[in-house]
Every structure is written in structure tokens, then in C-alpha cells.
Scaffold this motif. Structure first.
Motif, mmCIF file in Angstrom:
data_model
loop_
_atom_site.group_PDB
_atom_site.id
_atom_site.type_symbol
_atom_site.label_atom_id
_atom_site.label_comp_id
_atom_site.label_asym_id
_atom_site.label_seq_id
_atom_site.Cartn_x
_atom_site.Cartn_y
_atom_site.Cartn_z
ATOM 1 N N MET A 1 0.745 -16.819 -16.974
ATOM 2 C CA MET A 1 1.671 -15.804 -17.443
ATOM 3 C C MET A 1 1.883 -14.773 -16.331
ATOM 4 O O MET A 1 0.944 -14.365 -15.667
ATOM 5 C CB MET A 1 1.109 -15.152 -18.693
ATOM 6 N N ALA A 2 3.107 -14.339 -16.157
ATOM 7 C CA ALA A 2 3.437 -13.386 -15.105
ATOM 8 C C ALA A 2 2.926 -12.003 -15.468
ATOM 9 O O ALA A 2 2.885 -11.611 -16.630
ATOM 10 C CB ALA A 2 4.950 -13.339 -14.898
ATOM 11 N N MET A 3 2.528 -11.263 -14.445
ATOM 12 C CA MET A 3 2.104 -9.882 -14.630
ATOM 13 C C MET A 3 3.348 -9.038 -14.858
ATOM 14 O O MET A 3 4.339 -9.187 -14.150
ATOM 15 C CB MET A 3 1.364 -9.402 -13.381
ATOM 16 N N ASP A 4 3.302 -8.149 -15.840
ATOM 17 C CA ASP A 4 4.447 -7.282 -16.073
ATOM 18 C C ASP A 4 4.333 -6.022 -15.200
ATOM 19 O O ASP A 4 3.326 -5.795 -14.540
ATOM 20 C CB ASP A 4 4.605 -6.934 -17.552
ATOM 21 N N PHE A 5 5.384 -5.239 -15.215
ATOM 22 C CA PHE A 5 5.451 -4.057 -14.361
ATOM 23 C C PHE A 5 4.310 -3.091 -14.656
ATOM 24 O O PHE A 5 3.688 -2.561 -13.739
ATOM 25 C CB PHE A 5 6.810 -3.361 -14.540
ATOM 26 N N ARG A 10 -0.705 -0.391 -12.921
ATOM 27 C CA ARG A 10 -2.125 -0.083 -13.130
ATOM 28 C C ARG A 10 -2.973 -0.627 -11.983
ATOM 29 O O ARG A 10 -3.856 0.060 -11.469
ATOM 30 C CB ARG A 10 -2.586 -0.669 -14.467
ATOM 31 N N GLN A 11 -2.699 -1.869 -11.567
ATOM 32 C CA GLN A 11 -3.471 -2.457 -10.474
ATOM 33 C C GLN A 11 -3.257 -1.691 -9.172
ATOM 34 O O GLN A 11 -4.215 -1.367 -8.468
ATOM 35 C CB GLN A 11 -3.108 -3.926 -10.283
ATOM 36 N N SER A 16 -5.049 2.317 -5.159
ATOM 37 C CA SER A 16 -4.583 3.431 -4.334
ATOM 38 C C SER A 16 -5.647 4.492 -4.090
ATOM 39 O O SER A 16 -5.587 5.221 -3.098
ATOM 40 C CB SER A 16 -3.367 4.103 -4.989
ATOM 41 N N GLY A 17 -6.580 4.621 -5.023
ATOM 42 C CA GLY A 17 -7.578 5.674 -4.911
ATOM 43 C C GLY A 17 -7.055 7.041 -5.322
ATOM 44 O O GLY A 17 -7.759 8.043 -5.185
ATOM 45 N N LEU A 18 -5.843 7.099 -5.828
ATOM 46 C CA LEU A 18 -5.260 8.363 -6.271
ATOM 47 C C LEU A 18 -5.824 8.761 -7.623
ATOM 48 O O LEU A 18 -6.179 7.909 -8.439
ATOM 49 C CB LEU A 18 -3.738 8.234 -6.422
ATOM 50 N N SER A 19 -5.863 10.050 -7.873
ATOM 51 C CA SER A 19 -6.168 10.538 -9.213
ATOM 52 C C SER A 19 -4.850 10.578 -9.993
ATOM 53 O O SER A 19 -3.764 10.544 -9.408
ATOM 54 C CB SER A 19 -6.762 11.941 -9.148
ATOM 55 N N LEU A 37 2.478 5.511 -18.586
ATOM 56 C CA LEU A 37 2.721 4.503 -17.552
ATOM 57 C C LEU A 37 1.477 3.652 -17.327
ATOM 58 O O LEU A 37 1.544 2.419 -17.309
ATOM 59 C CB LEU A 37 3.134 5.199 -16.251
ATOM 60 N N LEU A 38 0.337 4.299 -17.187
ATOM 61 C CA LEU A 38 -0.900 3.583 -16.890
ATOM 62 C C LEU A 38 -1.466 2.839 -18.100
ATOM 63 O O LEU A 38 -2.219 1.884 -17.941
ATOM 64 C CB LEU A 38 -1.940 4.544 -16.317
#
Length: 72
Positions: A1-5, A10-11, A16-19, A37-38
């Protein structure tokens, strides 16, 4: 199954290491929007919003495409 947006966001966010606060600042997003979003509550955004998300994460839309395509 394809990963959605949403899963790709999230990945890439996790890598990214961002908060969440930094993602809000970089993208000029509200905390509520970043949370949605997350968590996957935000579906596929319009092109300009997808570009804004990619910029805030420091990636390109091509990075999203490749990530989503690789999961097929």
C-alpha cells in the motif's frame, strides 16, 4: 500500500529533528494545524500548502513523491 501524504509528513518531520514549535515558526502554521497535520487529520493539501510544508521541513516536493512512491 502506498504511503499517503500525512504519513510522509510525519516521517519527514521525525527525520528532521525539528520541534513542533519550530515547524510552526518555519511554516507560519498554527499549533493546531501542525498537530492535525502530524496526526493525519489533514488530508492532501493544495499545491501551495504542500510547498509551504515542504519548505518548513527543509525538503522538496520531489522528496515527498519519492517517499510516497517507494512505499508501493
Amino acid at each position: 500500500m502506498a504511503m499517503d501524504f500525512a504519513h510522509a509528513v510525519r516521517q519527514l518531520f521525525n527525520e528532521s529533528g525539528l520541534s513542533q514549535a519550530e515547524l510552526c515558526r518555519r511554516g507560519n502554521f498554527s499549533r493546531a494545524y501542525v498537530s492535525m497535520l502530524l496526526s493525519g487529520e489533514v488530508g492532501n493539501p493544495k499545491f501551495d500548502r504542500a510547498c509551504q510544508i515542504a519548505d518548513a521541513l527543509g525538503v522538496t516536493l520531489e522528496d515527498f513523491r519519492k517517499l510516497m512512491q517507494d512505499e508501493t
